[in-house]
Design a protein around this motif. Sequence first.
Motif, PDB file in Angstrom:
ATOM      1  N   MET A   1       0.873  -1.199   0.000  1.00  8.60           N
ATOM      2  CA  MET A   1       0.000   0.000   0.000  1.00  8.60           C
ATOM      3  C   MET A   1       0.893   1.228   0.000  1.00  8.60           C
ATOM      4  O   MET A   1       1.329   1.716   1.038  1.00  8.60           O
ATOM      5  N   SER A  64     -15.209   5.916  13.951  1.00  7.51           N
ATOM      6  CA  SER A  64     -15.672   6.345  12.626  1.00  7.51           C
ATOM      7  C   SER A  64     -17.087   6.898  12.679  1.00  7.51           C
ATOM      8  O   SER A  64     -17.532   7.583  11.767  1.00  7.51           O
ATOM      9  N   LEU A 111      -3.636   6.416  10.920  1.00 10.36           N
ATOM     10  CA  LEU A 111      -5.016   5.986  10.666  1.00 10.36           C
ATOM     11  C   LEU A 111      -5.952   7.184  10.669  1.00 10.36           C
ATOM     12  O   LEU A 111      -6.849   7.303   9.840  1.00 10.36           O
ATOM     13  N   LEU A 116      -8.418   6.507   7.468  1.00 14.51           N
ATOM     14  CA  LEU A 116      -8.511   5.079   7.132  1.00 14.51           C
ATOM     15  C   LEU A 116      -9.547   4.324   7.956  1.00 14.51           C
ATOM     16  O   LEU A 116      -9.792   3.149   7.714  1.00 14.51           O
ATOM     17  N   LYS A 118     -12.942   3.660   8.327  1.00 21.56           N
ATOM     18  CA  LYS A 118     -14.193   3.876   7.576  1.00 21.56           C
ATOM     19  C   LYS A 118     -15.401   3.346   8.331  1.00 21.56           C
ATOM     20  O   LYS A 118     -16.530   3.736   8.054  1.00 21.56           O
ATOM     21  N   LYS A 119     -15.190   2.363   9.190  1.00 23.10           N
ATOM     22  CA  LYS A 119     -16.291   1.816   9.995  1.00 23.10           C
ATOM     23  C   LYS A 119     -15.731   1.356  11.334  1.00 23.10           C
ATOM     24  O   LYS A 119     -14.526   1.111  11.460  1.00 23.10           O
ATOM     25  N   THR A 368      -0.436   0.033  10.593  1.00 24.17           N
ATOM     26  CA  THR A 368      -1.442   0.904   9.997  1.00 24.17           C
ATOM     27  C   THR A 368      -2.197   0.133   8.914  1.00 24.17           C
ATOM     28  O   THR A 368      -3.442   0.134   8.859  1.00 24.17           O
ATOM     29  N   GLU A 369      -1.458  -0.558   8.061  1.00 28.23           N
ATOM     30  CA  GLU A 369      -2.048  -1.344   6.985  1.00 28.23           C
ATOM     31  C   GLU A 369      -2.958  -2.456   7.556  1.00 28.23           C
ATOM     32  O   GLU A 369      -4.088  -2.658   7.098  1.00 28.23           O
ATOM     33  N   ALA A 372      -6.061  -0.899   9.315  1.00 24.49           N
ATOM     34  CA  ALA A 372      -6.942  -0.281   8.300  1.00 24.49           C
ATOM     35  C   ALA A 372      -7.727  -1.352   7.545  1.00 24.49           C
ATOM     36  O   ALA A 372      -8.895  -1.158   7.203  1.00 24.49           O
ATOM     37  N   SER A 373      -7.081  -2.517   7.327  1.00 25.22           N
ATOM     38  CA  SER A 373      -7.752  -3.573   6.558  1.00 25.22           C
ATOM     39  C   SER A 373      -8.956  -4.138   7.308  1.00 25.22           C
ATOM     40  O   SER A 373      -9.821  -4.778   6.702  1.00 25.22           O
ATOM     41  N   ARG A 374      -9.051  -3.927   8.612  1.00 22.41           N
ATOM     42  CA  ARG A 374     -10.174  -4.453   9.413  1.00 22.41           C
ATOM     43  C   ARG A 374     -11.326  -3.473   9.515  1.00 22.41           C
ATOM     44  O   ARG A 374     -12.410  -3.831   9.989  1.00 22.41           O
ATOM     45  N   ARG A 376     -12.107  -1.148   6.863  1.00 20.86           N
ATOM     46  CA  ARG A 376     -12.226  -0.557   5.547  1.00 20.86           C
ATOM     47  C   ARG A 376     -13.680  -0.504   5.109  1.00 20.86           C
ATOM     48  O   ARG A 376     -14.412  -1.440   5.415  1.00 20.86           O
TER      49      ARG A 376
END
Length: 376
Positions: A1, A64, A111, A116, A118-119, A368-369, A372-374, A376
């Motif tokens: 990413m 979020s 984040l 990053l 989003k939810k 962070t990656e 963030a993937s959890r 998104r």
Amino acid sequence: MTTIMEAVKKQEKAILQTYDYLHSIPEWGYEEVKTSAYVEKTLQEHGINVRRVTETGLVAEIDSGVPGPCIGLRADMDALPFTNEEGETYYCHACGHDSHMTMGIWTLLQLKELGLVKKGKIRGIFQPAEERLTGAKSMIKAGAAKGMDEFYGVHIRPIQEIPYGKAAPALWHGASVMAEIVVHGQTAHGARPHLGANAIDAAALVIAAINSIWLNPSDTWSAKVTRIHSGGSMVNIIPNKAVLSLDVRAARNDLMKEMVAKLEMACKAAAAVGCSAELKLGDAVPAAEYDQSCIDALGAAISHVLGQENCVPPLVTPGSDDFHEYKVADPALKTAFLALGSDAAPGLHNPAMHFKTEAMFTGVAILTEALASRVR
Ligand SMILES: [Zn+2]
């Protein structure tokens, strides 16, 4: 990413500044006053909500506002005590907890600033007293882990385990227990031993029984008697008490349970010479229990940031970490633990410990990656 890595690259100097300051104020467990004040201030200055849930323990949250999971990240804050040549105690971040806090702070900042989350929520747990093995419990008691769905930890690794530039998505810590066996006998004159029950004789039988314990040889476990106290000022008195100290280890929590049951049985050997013995469990740390979905999330993030060839297999370590208390307290909580290659040398818990501080940049990017993937 690339976007996360580019963003981290721009912050390298600031990340090192955070680290340098935290490194300069090492504090003992539950005394992380300056440390927690700095973490709190730094996060708040960037608009992150921070709650102080114990005297020095902090919970930071990025919400979020959209329904979704609560994903946590643990950073431990305490340093270790050492004694200098003058015999004075001093503290030093010899286990890299300063780097864990730095990565925790900067992961939350990235984040937040990159938008990053989003939810759901991201929760940062800045925990006191990991080295005292009770810090995690104090945070759990304060409700810090309530409502979390997934929880991630991080620890830099010694050069002998994982070199700089590589990382593993799981670090398998074993369970450890410090135990004591108290043997009770009956005092008598050395000339009339038949009127007493010698606690040292019984202790010897108990030790022989402990050394005859077998669990499945394909698992890793051990129980060692590391201290024995008995007898008094006179040689001609049959002692009525002996105290054994034990260091007990097992690769898994179920194995530790089995070991403790066998130690209880070993205590019965004292009855052969008319004594009794009781097992007392002291400081204990549970073994790691991870969840494949969380290990996979960390693995994907490592591959993204360092390249797939640098994502090394989960690592088994003889060390322990009280991170696993959170899972014991809430078995539904899913966890994984990042083992970050950092060339730490000569070894952790050595006051001369040093590591490649650049490892924190990749650590921030990976965490962070992964987080963030959890959300998104
Ligand atoms: Zn540590």
